[in-house]
Design a protein around this motif. Structure first.
Motif, PDB file in Angstrom:
ATOM      1  N   GLN A  54       0.646 -37.818 -11.963  1.00  9.55           N
ATOM      2  CA  GLN A  54       1.647 -38.059 -13.220  1.00  9.55           C
ATOM      3  C   GLN A  54       3.046 -38.318 -12.950  1.00  9.55           C
ATOM      4  N   LEU A  55       3.246 -37.379 -11.246  1.00  5.74           N
ATOM      5  CA  LEU A  55       4.401 -37.255 -11.412  1.00  5.74           C
ATOM      6  C   LEU A  55       4.997 -39.442 -10.563  1.00  5.74           C
ATOM      7  N   ILE A 118      10.359 -29.934 -15.326  1.00  3.86           N
ATOM      8  CA  ILE A 118       8.664 -29.432 -14.115  1.00  3.86           C
ATOM      9  C   ILE A 118       8.603 -28.512 -13.588  1.00  3.86           C
ATOM     10  N   THR A 119      10.074 -28.468 -12.880  1.00  5.58           N
ATOM     11  CA  THR A 119      10.300 -27.480 -11.886  1.00  5.58           C
ATOM     12  C   THR A 119      10.878 -26.041 -12.276  1.00  5.58           C
ATOM     13  N   THR A 142       9.947 -28.222  -4.573  1.00  6.48           N
ATOM     14  CA  THR A 142       9.568 -29.396  -5.294  1.00  6.48           C
ATOM     15  C   THR A 142       8.174 -29.006  -5.977  1.00  6.48           C
ATOM     16  N   GLU A 143       8.348 -30.314  -7.297  1.00  6.16           N
ATOM     17  CA  GLU A 143       7.671 -29.944  -8.148  1.00  6.16           C
ATOM     18  C   GLU A 143       6.170 -29.723  -7.898  1.00  6.16           C
ATOM     19  N   GLN A 144       5.904 -30.753  -6.766  1.00  5.98           N
ATOM     20  CA  GLN A 144       4.356 -30.443  -6.381  1.00  5.98           C
ATOM     21  C   GLN A 144       3.839 -29.072  -5.126  1.00  5.98           C
ATOM     22  N   ALA A 178       3.753 -32.848 -22.072  1.00  6.95           N
ATOM     23  CA  ALA A 178       5.443 -34.145 -22.326  1.00  6.95           C
ATOM     24  C   ALA A 178       5.561 -34.668 -21.583  1.00  6.95           C
ATOM     25  N   ILE A 179       4.872 -34.920 -20.560  1.00  7.68           N
ATOM     26  CA  ILE A 179       4.204 -35.595 -19.514  1.00  7.68           C
ATOM     27  C   ILE A 179       3.598 -36.951 -19.433  1.00  7.68           C
TER      28      ILE A 179
END
Length: 245
Positions: A54-55, A118-119, A142-144, A178-179
């Motif tokens: 998704q990112l 996300i973060t 980071t998000e990941q 939301a994503i």
């Protein structure tokens, strides 16, 4: 004559997540879980399987579409270029390590207005677990990196036994919704043409990114890995032949 009391039926304990309808199994309760195992596996699938994909789409969706005409190889805009998409930029925005404070019972206090990034969703949970268990957080925020850290099996297994585990699942579910509302990429559900090993109904469903294949028959709720279904498929003809003899 003394009457013998009827044995009481143990109360059913629901999963702590408001976004889950399952009832806890005895072995989950004896292990101290407040979050059911399928929810734990769902969180792991969101963070390690779906979110990275998704990112990629979110990053490509940063800019709004613009209209204009091409003249001599150049694009001539009738109006000034629009700024980046606010909903996407909000989801991909940064979050400070201490901008949100969670307590062990799921209450949160934040100075951010609107949906969390996300973060902004992941960081408070990483901080809470790191502080309570004295584990080192990820080197980068980071998000990941945050997602991979939260999905560590030992860490996620511990989190599933906490009083706030249901809030963790619910917040992550809201984040994923939301994503998906931006990317329009939603996990697909497909029927599996094999009888359920538990109830024998043809109601098995496979969902993208999920470890288990689920039986949707009322009163069953069986969950099976692909290996378990493959074994059941090999055994099933032998059982039918034995019963017919």
């Amino acid at each position: 004559m003394t009457e013998t009391a009827e044995p009481s039926t143990p109360a059913l304990a629901p999963c702590a997540a408001a976004t889950c309808h399952r009832t806890m199994y005895d072995h989950e309760l004896s292990d101290g879980q407040t979050l059911c195992t399928p929810c734990v596996n769902t969180i792991a699938a969101w963070l390690t399987e779906e979110l990275p994909r998704q990112l990629i789409v979110l990053e490509a969706s940063r800019q709004r579409e613009t209209t204009g005409s091409r003249t001599g190889g150049r694009t001539v805009h009738r109006t000034a270029p629009l700024p980046g998409r606010a909903d996407t930029l909000n989801l991909l925005g940064p979050a400070a390590w201490a901008d949100t404070i969670h307590d062990p019972y799921g209450d949160a206090h934040t100075d951010q207005h609107g949906p969390l990034s996300i973060t902004g969703t992941l960081t408070p949970w990483v901080r809470l677990i790191a502080e309570q268990r004295r584990w080192n957080p990820p080197a980068t925020l980071t998000e990941q990196a945050l997602a991979e850290w939260l999905a560590t099996p030992r860490l996620l297994g511990w989190a599933a036994r906490q009083l706030w585990a249901g809030d963790l699942r619910d917040e992550l579910a809201e984040m994923m919704r939301a994503i998906r509302n931006i990317t329009r990429l939603r996990p697909q559900r497909r029927p599996v043409t094999q009888p359920c090993p538990r109830c024998d109904s043809l109601t098995l469903v496979e969902t993208d990114h999920q470890l288990y294949i689920e039986c949707t028959e009322d009163g069953c709720g069986g969950l099976f890995t692909r290996d378990e279904l493959a074994l059941a498929a090999r055994i099933h003809p032998d059982v039918l032949a034995h019963n017919a003899a």
